[in-house]
Design a protein around this motif. Structure first.
Motif, short mmCIF file in Angstrom:
data_model
loop_
_atom_site.label_atom_id
_atom_site.label_comp_id
_atom_site.label_asym_id
_atom_site.label_seq_id
_atom_site.Cartn_x
_atom_site.Cartn_y
_atom_site.Cartn_z
N ARG A 23 9.18 -6.56 9.38
CA ARG A 23 9.38 -5.13 9.13
C ARG A 23 10.53 -4.63 10.00
O ARG A 23 10.63 -5.00 11.17
N MET A 70 0.85 -1.21 0.00
CA MET A 70 0.00 0.00 0.00
C MET A 70 0.88 1.25 0.00
O MET A 70 1.82 1.34 0.78
N ARG A 80 6.74 0.13 8.70
CA ARG A 80 5.60 -0.30 7.88
C ARG A 80 5.56 0.42 6.53
O ARG A 80 4.62 0.24 5.76
N ALA A 102 -2.87 -7.18 8.18
CA ALA A 102 -1.64 -7.86 8.56
C ALA A 102 -1.50 -7.72 10.07
O ALA A 102 -2.02 -6.77 10.65
N TYR A 155 -6.89 -5.34 6.34
CA TYR A 155 -6.86 -4.62 5.06
C TYR A 155 -6.90 -5.62 3.92
O TYR A 155 -6.45 -6.77 4.05
N1 GLY Z 1 2.47 -1.37 5.34
C1 GLY Z 1 1.54 -2.32 5.74
C2 GLY Z 1 1.89 -3.05 6.95
O1 GLY Z 1 2.90 -2.78 7.56
O2 GLY Z 1 1.14 -3.90 7.35
#
Ligand code: GLY
Length: 356
Positions: free
Chosen positions: A295, A48, A321, A252, A239
Protein backbone atom coordinates in the motif's frame (compact mmCIF):
# COMPACT_ATOMS: atom_id res chain seq x y z
CA UNK A 1 7.35 14.12 -32.02
CA UNK A 2 4.09 12.86 -30.53
CA UNK A 3 2.93 14.74 -27.47
CA UNK A 4 0.07 14.06 -25.05
CA UNK A 5 -2.09 16.36 -22.98
CA UNK A 6 -1.36 14.23 -19.91
CA UNK A 7 1.20 11.54 -19.13
CA UNK A 8 0.30 9.40 -16.13
CA UNK A 9 3.11 7.64 -14.31
CA UNK A 10 1.74 4.33 -13.01
CA UNK A 11 -1.03 2.03 -14.22
CA UNK A 12 -2.58 1.06 -10.91
CA UNK A 13 -6.23 1.65 -10.10
CA UNK A 14 -5.66 5.37 -9.55
CA UNK A 15 -3.69 5.93 -12.76
CA UNK A 16 -6.13 3.85 -14.80
CA UNK A 17 -9.28 5.45 -13.40
CA UNK A 18 -7.78 8.89 -14.00
CA UNK A 19 -6.67 8.00 -17.53
CA UNK A 20 -10.17 6.75 -18.37
CA UNK A 21 -11.89 9.81 -16.95
CA UNK A 22 -9.44 12.23 -18.56
CA UNK A 23 -9.94 10.58 -21.92
CA UNK A 24 -13.70 11.02 -21.45
CA UNK A 25 -13.09 14.74 -21.04
CA UNK A 26 -11.30 14.79 -24.41
CA UNK A 27 -7.67 14.81 -23.24
CA UNK A 28 -5.06 12.67 -24.99
CA UNK A 29 -3.49 10.43 -22.35
CA UNK A 30 -0.46 8.16 -22.07
CA UNK A 31 0.04 5.78 -19.15
CA UNK A 32 3.65 4.77 -18.52
CA UNK A 33 3.82 1.71 -16.28
CA UNK A 34 7.01 0.11 -14.96
CA UNK A 35 5.57 -3.41 -15.13
CA UNK A 36 2.09 -4.44 -16.27
CA UNK A 37 -0.99 -2.36 -15.40
CA UNK A 38 -2.81 -3.13 -12.11
CA UNK A 39 -0.37 -5.88 -11.05
CA UNK A 40 0.92 -4.27 -7.85
CA UNK A 41 -1.20 -2.82 -5.01
CA UNK A 42 -4.38 -3.08 -7.11
CA UNK A 43 -3.78 -6.77 -7.79
CA UNK A 44 -3.18 -7.42 -4.11
CA UNK A 45 -6.02 -5.33 -2.70
CA UNK A 46 -9.00 -6.73 -0.84
CA UNK A 47 -11.55 -4.43 -2.46
CA UNK A 48 -13.67 -3.23 0.45
CA UNK A 49 -15.50 0.02 -0.11
CA UNK A 50 -15.45 0.59 3.62
CA UNK A 51 -16.87 4.06 3.87
CA UNK A 52 -18.28 3.32 7.35
CA UNK A 53 -14.86 2.52 8.83
CA UNK A 54 -14.48 4.74 11.92
CA UNK A 55 -10.73 4.75 11.27
CA UNK A 56 -11.14 7.07 8.26
CA UNK A 57 -9.28 10.31 9.03
CA UNK A 58 -11.71 13.26 9.43
CA UNK A 59 -10.06 15.15 6.54
CA UNK A 60 -10.87 12.27 4.22
CA UNK A 61 -14.45 11.53 5.27
CA UNK A 62 -16.25 13.71 2.70
CA UNK A 63 -14.24 12.24 -0.18
CA UNK A 64 -14.71 8.70 1.09
CA UNK A 65 -18.47 9.22 1.34
CA UNK A 66 -18.59 10.76 -2.14
CA UNK A 67 -16.60 7.91 -3.65
CA UNK A 68 -18.90 5.31 -2.09
CA UNK A 69 -21.88 7.27 -3.42
CA UNK A 70 -20.62 7.41 -7.00
CA UNK A 71 -19.25 3.86 -7.09
CA UNK A 72 -22.38 2.20 -8.52
CA UNK A 73 -22.54 4.68 -11.40
CA UNK A 74 -18.78 4.40 -11.97
CA UNK A 75 -19.15 0.61 -12.21
CA UNK A 76 -22.23 0.87 -14.43
CA UNK A 77 -20.32 3.06 -16.91
CA UNK A 78 -17.30 0.79 -16.74
CA UNK A 79 -19.39 -2.29 -17.48
CA UNK A 80 -21.05 -0.54 -20.40
CA UNK A 81 -17.69 0.39 -21.92
CA UNK A 82 -15.48 -2.56 -21.00
CA UNK A 83 -18.11 -5.33 -21.08
CA UNK A 84 -16.54 -6.59 -17.88
CA UNK A 85 -17.87 -6.59 -14.35
CA UNK A 86 -15.70 -5.78 -11.32
CA UNK A 87 -17.98 -7.90 -9.11
CA UNK A 88 -19.56 -5.05 -7.18
CA UNK A 89 -21.33 -6.69 -4.24
CA UNK A 90 -23.62 -4.70 -2.01
CA UNK A 91 -24.99 -7.09 0.62
CA UNK A 92 -23.14 -5.02 3.22
CA UNK A 93 -20.62 -5.63 5.96
CA UNK A 94 -21.05 -7.32 9.32
CA UNK A 95 -18.61 -5.77 11.77
CA UNK A 96 -17.95 -6.92 15.32
CA UNK A 97 -17.56 -3.82 17.47
CA UNK A 98 -15.48 -3.35 20.59
CA UNK A 99 -17.33 -2.69 23.88
CA UNK A 100 -16.96 1.08 23.62
CA UNK A 101 -17.56 1.38 19.86
CA UNK A 102 -20.81 2.67 18.40
CA UNK A 103 -21.93 2.42 14.79
CA UNK A 104 -21.65 5.96 13.43
CA UNK A 105 -22.58 5.41 9.79
CA UNK A 106 -25.97 6.32 8.33
CA UNK A 107 -27.98 3.15 7.78
CA UNK A 108 -25.89 1.06 10.22
CA UNK A 109 -27.84 -1.14 12.59
CA UNK A 110 -26.89 -3.24 15.61
CA UNK A 111 -27.83 -6.91 15.29
CA UNK A 112 -28.98 -9.17 18.08
CA UNK A 113 -28.03 -12.86 17.89
CA UNK A 114 -31.22 -13.88 16.07
CA UNK A 115 -30.85 -11.09 13.50
CA UNK A 116 -27.21 -11.99 12.96
CA UNK A 117 -28.09 -15.63 12.34
CA UNK A 118 -30.87 -14.67 9.98
CA UNK A 119 -28.65 -12.25 8.08
CA UNK A 120 -25.57 -14.48 7.74
CA UNK A 121 -26.37 -18.03 8.94
CA UNK A 122 -22.77 -19.40 8.85
CA UNK A 123 -21.56 -16.87 11.44
CA UNK A 124 -21.16 -18.54 14.84
CA UNK A 125 -19.14 -15.81 16.55
CA UNK A 126 -21.17 -13.82 19.04
CA UNK A 127 -20.55 -10.25 20.14
CA UNK A 128 -21.68 -6.71 19.37
CA UNK A 129 -22.42 -7.23 15.71
CA UNK A 130 -23.48 -4.41 13.43
CA UNK A 131 -24.58 -4.31 9.80
CA UNK A 132 -23.06 -1.55 7.66
CA UNK A 133 -24.28 -0.43 4.22
CA UNK A 134 -20.91 -1.03 2.53
CA UNK A 135 -19.97 -2.79 -0.69
CA UNK A 136 -16.94 -4.48 -2.23
CA UNK A 137 -15.37 -5.09 -5.62
CA UNK A 138 -12.82 -7.52 -6.99
CA UNK A 139 -9.81 -5.21 -7.57
CA UNK A 140 -8.27 -7.46 -10.24
CA UNK A 141 -11.48 -7.39 -12.22
CA UNK A 142 -11.71 -3.66 -11.62
CA UNK A 143 -8.15 -3.14 -12.87
CA UNK A 144 -8.74 -5.31 -15.94
CA UNK A 145 -11.97 -3.48 -16.77
CA UNK A 146 -10.39 -0.04 -16.32
CA UNK A 147 -7.48 -0.96 -18.55
CA UNK A 148 -9.85 -2.28 -21.21
CA UNK A 149 -12.11 0.79 -21.03
CA UNK A 150 -9.12 3.14 -21.19
CA UNK A 151 -7.54 1.32 -24.15
CA UNK A 152 -10.88 1.14 -25.97
CA UNK A 153 -11.31 4.86 -25.57
CA UNK A 154 -7.85 5.57 -26.98
CA UNK A 155 -5.59 5.92 -23.96
CA UNK A 156 -2.04 4.97 -24.96
CA UNK A 157 0.08 2.66 -22.83
CA UNK A 158 3.80 2.05 -22.49
CA UNK A 159 4.48 -0.93 -20.21
CA UNK A 160 7.64 -2.44 -18.78
CA UNK A 161 9.17 1.04 -18.65
CA UNK A 162 9.96 2.75 -15.35
CA UNK A 163 9.88 6.53 -15.37
CA UNK A 164 13.09 7.88 -13.85
CA UNK A 165 12.36 11.54 -14.07
CA UNK A 166 9.97 14.26 -14.99
CA UNK A 167 11.55 16.32 -17.77
CA UNK A 168 11.80 20.02 -17.00
CA UNK A 169 12.34 22.92 -19.35
CA UNK A 170 12.04 26.58 -18.37
CA UNK A 171 10.85 25.60 -14.87
CA UNK A 172 7.94 23.58 -16.26
CA UNK A 173 7.28 19.85 -16.66
CA UNK A 174 7.49 18.87 -20.31
CA UNK A 175 7.08 15.09 -20.12
CA UNK A 176 8.74 12.03 -18.61
CA UNK A 177 11.93 10.09 -19.22
CA UNK A 178 12.43 6.35 -18.92
CA UNK A 179 15.86 4.78 -19.40
CA UNK A 180 15.09 4.42 -23.10
CA UNK A 181 12.69 7.17 -24.14
CA UNK A 182 11.22 10.59 -23.62
CA UNK A 183 7.45 11.11 -23.71
CA UNK A 184 6.36 14.70 -24.17
CA UNK A 185 3.29 16.05 -22.42
CA UNK A 186 1.65 19.23 -21.33
CA UNK A 187 1.00 17.79 -17.88
CA UNK A 188 2.45 14.89 -15.87
CA UNK A 189 0.72 13.10 -12.98
CA UNK A 190 2.61 10.91 -10.53
CA UNK A 191 0.32 7.95 -9.75
CA UNK A 192 3.20 5.62 -8.95
CA UNK A 193 1.90 4.41 -5.57
CA UNK A 194 4.62 3.04 -3.31
CA UNK A 195 7.18 3.94 -6.00
CA UNK A 196 6.09 7.59 -6.24
CA UNK A 197 9.20 8.69 -4.36
CA UNK A 198 11.55 7.35 -7.00
CA UNK A 199 10.65 9.93 -9.64
CA UNK A 200 13.20 12.75 -9.93
CA UNK A 201 13.38 15.66 -9.36
CA UNK A 202 10.30 15.80 -7.12
CA UNK A 203 9.40 12.37 -5.78
CA UNK A 204 6.30 12.11 -3.62
CA UNK A 205 7.00 10.91 -0.06
CA UNK A 206 5.21 7.56 -0.14
CA UNK A 207 6.39 4.38 1.55
CA UNK A 208 5.24 0.79 1.07
CA UNK A 209 3.07 -0.73 3.79
CA UNK A 210 2.82 -4.46 3.32
CA UNK A 211 -0.48 -6.32 3.50
CA UNK A 212 -0.74 -10.12 3.38
CA UNK A 213 -3.92 -11.79 2.18
CA UNK A 214 -4.99 -15.43 1.93
CA UNK A 215 -7.47 -16.77 -0.59
CA UNK A 216 -9.60 -19.84 0.17
CA UNK A 217 -11.65 -22.05 -2.12
CA UNK A 218 -14.00 -24.95 -1.33
CA UNK A 219 -12.48 -28.42 -0.94
CA UNK A 220 -12.86 -30.47 -4.13
CA UNK A 221 -16.31 -32.04 -4.10
CA UNK A 222 -17.38 -30.11 -1.01
CA UNK A 223 -20.37 -27.82 -0.92
CA UNK A 224 -19.43 -24.35 -2.05
CA UNK A 225 -18.93 -22.96 1.42
CA UNK A 226 -17.78 -19.63 0.13
CA UNK A 227 -21.06 -19.06 -1.61
CA UNK A 228 -22.85 -19.28 1.73
CA UNK A 229 -21.12 -16.16 3.02
CA UNK A 230 -22.78 -13.11 1.55
CA UNK A 231 -21.36 -10.25 3.60
CA UNK A 232 -17.94 -8.82 4.17
CA UNK A 233 -17.19 -9.62 7.82
CA UNK A 234 -14.75 -7.64 9.94
CA UNK A 235 -13.43 -8.56 13.38
CA UNK A 236 -10.37 -7.11 15.09
CA UNK A 237 -8.39 -10.22 14.03
CA UNK A 238 -9.39 -10.69 10.41
CA UNK A 239 -11.56 -9.44 7.59
CA UNK A 240 -13.41 -11.92 5.41
CA UNK A 241 -14.41 -10.98 1.88
CA UNK A 242 -16.59 -13.26 -0.23
CA UNK A 243 -16.36 -13.13 -4.02
CA UNK A 244 -19.24 -14.11 -6.27
CA UNK A 245 -17.33 -17.14 -7.61
CA UNK A 246 -17.11 -18.74 -4.15
CA UNK A 247 -13.59 -17.64 -3.22
CA UNK A 248 -13.06 -16.07 0.19
CA UNK A 249 -10.27 -13.62 0.98
CA UNK A 250 -8.84 -13.23 4.46
CA UNK A 251 -6.76 -10.24 5.41
CA UNK A 252 -4.74 -8.34 6.09
CA UNK A 253 -1.52 -7.45 7.83
CA UNK A 254 -0.27 -3.88 8.07
CA UNK A 255 3.52 -4.12 8.08
CA UNK A 256 6.40 -1.71 7.68
CA UNK A 257 8.63 -4.10 5.73
CA UNK A 258 9.97 -2.02 2.88
CA UNK A 259 9.43 -3.56 -0.54
CA UNK A 260 9.32 -7.11 0.83
CA UNK A 261 6.34 -9.05 -0.56
CA UNK A 262 7.01 -12.45 1.01
CA UNK A 263 4.13 -14.32 2.58
CA UNK A 264 4.49 -15.77 6.06
CA UNK A 265 2.73 -19.17 6.42
CA UNK A 266 2.15 -18.54 10.13
CA UNK A 267 0.25 -15.34 9.31
CA UNK A 268 -1.90 -17.22 6.81
CA UNK A 269 -2.62 -19.91 9.42
CA UNK A 270 -3.65 -17.22 11.93
CA UNK A 271 -6.08 -15.72 9.42
CA UNK A 272 -7.58 -19.16 8.73
CA UNK A 273 -7.98 -19.86 12.45
CA UNK A 274 -9.56 -16.48 13.15
CA UNK A 275 -11.94 -16.83 10.21
CA UNK A 276 -12.94 -20.36 11.24
CA UNK A 277 -13.89 -18.99 14.66
CA UNK A 278 -16.16 -16.48 12.96
CA UNK A 279 -17.74 -19.05 10.64
CA UNK A 280 -16.69 -22.73 11.01
CA UNK A 281 -17.67 -23.36 7.39
CA UNK A 282 -14.61 -21.31 6.40
CA UNK A 283 -12.43 -23.75 8.33
CA UNK A 284 -13.51 -26.44 5.86
CA UNK A 285 -12.15 -24.50 2.92
CA UNK A 286 -8.82 -25.07 1.20
CA UNK A 287 -6.03 -22.51 0.94
CA UNK A 288 -5.77 -21.60 -2.74
CA UNK A 289 -3.04 -18.97 -2.61
CA UNK A 290 -1.72 -16.09 -0.58
CA UNK A 291 0.05 -12.91 -1.50
CA UNK A 292 1.29 -9.59 -0.23
CA UNK A 293 0.88 -6.13 -1.69
CA UNK A 294 2.41 -2.75 -0.99
CA UNK A 295 0.00 0.00 0.00
CA UNK A 296 1.32 3.48 -0.73
CA UNK A 297 1.28 5.49 2.51
CA UNK A 298 2.20 9.14 2.89
CA UNK A 299 3.80 10.59 6.05
CA UNK A 300 0.39 11.63 7.44
CA UNK A 301 -1.51 8.67 5.91
CA UNK A 302 -3.60 11.01 3.73
CA UNK A 303 -3.54 10.85 -0.07
CA UNK A 304 -1.34 13.24 -2.01
CA UNK A 305 -3.53 15.01 -4.55
CA UNK A 306 -2.98 18.14 -6.60
CA UNK A 307 -0.38 20.38 -8.16
CA UNK A 308 3.24 20.17 -7.07
CA UNK A 309 5.63 23.12 -6.87
CA UNK A 310 6.72 22.36 -10.45
CA UNK A 311 4.22 23.83 -12.93
CA UNK A 312 2.67 21.09 -15.06
CA UNK A 313 3.52 18.33 -12.57
CA UNK A 314 0.79 16.84 -10.36
CA UNK A 315 0.37 13.95 -7.93
CA UNK A 316 -2.45 11.48 -7.24
CA UNK A 317 -0.95 8.89 -4.95
CA UNK A 318 -0.52 7.90 -1.29
CA UNK A 319 -4.01 6.38 -0.96
CA UNK A 320 -2.68 3.95 1.64
CA UNK A 321 -5.51 1.51 2.56
CA UNK A 322 -8.15 3.27 0.48
CA UNK A 323 -6.99 3.18 -3.13
CA UNK A 324 -9.79 0.97 -4.42
CA UNK A 325 -12.42 2.89 -2.47
CA UNK A 326 -11.12 6.32 -3.51
CA UNK A 327 -10.43 5.60 -7.18
CA UNK A 328 -13.72 7.07 -8.53
CA UNK A 329 -13.56 10.31 -6.56
CA UNK A 330 -9.82 10.71 -7.18
CA UNK A 331 -10.37 10.34 -10.91
CA UNK A 332 -13.19 12.88 -10.69
CA UNK A 333 -11.35 15.62 -8.79
CA UNK A 334 -8.05 15.15 -10.60
CA UNK A 335 -9.80 15.33 -13.97
CA UNK A 336 -11.49 18.52 -12.84
CA UNK A 337 -8.15 19.97 -11.73
CA UNK A 338 -6.22 18.91 -14.84
CA UNK A 339 -8.85 20.25 -17.20
CA UNK A 340 -8.97 23.67 -15.54
CA UNK A 341 -12.13 23.22 -13.48
CA UNK A 342 -12.65 23.76 -9.77
CA UNK A 343 -12.56 20.36 -8.03
CA UNK A 344 -15.75 19.34 -6.21
CA UNK A 345 -13.68 19.03 -3.02
CA UNK A 346 -11.18 21.33 -1.37
CA UNK A 347 -7.90 19.49 -1.89
CA UNK A 348 -5.81 21.70 0.45
CA UNK A 349 -5.43 18.95 3.08
CA UNK A 350 -4.04 16.62 0.39
CA UNK A 351 -1.70 19.06 -1.34
CA UNK A 352 1.76 17.74 -2.28
CA UNK A 353 3.07 21.08 -0.98
CA UNK A 354 2.25 20.15 2.65
CA UNK A 355 5.47 18.15 2.88
CA UNK A 356 7.67 21.13 2.00
N1 GLY B 1 -8.20 -1.68 2.48
C1 GLY B 1 -7.92 -2.85 3.17
C2 GLY B 1 -6.55 -2.95 3.68
O1 GLY B 1 -5.77 -2.03 3.53
O2 GLY B 1 -6.22 -3.94 4.27
Amino acid sequence: MKTWDVVIIGGGVIGLALAWRLRHSGASVLVVEKGEPWREATYAAAGMIAHCDPGTPPALQAMVAASARIYPEFVRELRAEAFQSPDLRDAGTVVFLGDDELPSCAGARLLDDAELTQLEPPIRLRGRACWLPESSVDPRKLGRALEKAARTLGVDFVTGAAVNEVAVLGRRATGVRTTKSFYAADKVVNCAGAWAGEIKPLGMPTRPVKGQIACLVPQPGAHRAGLQIQHVIRTPEVYIIPRSDGRILLGATVEEAGFDKRVDPETVRRFQEAAAQVAPVIGEMRLHDAWAGLRPASPDDLPILGATSLPGYYAATGHYRDGIMLAPVTALVMTQLLTGHKPDFDLAAFSPLRFG
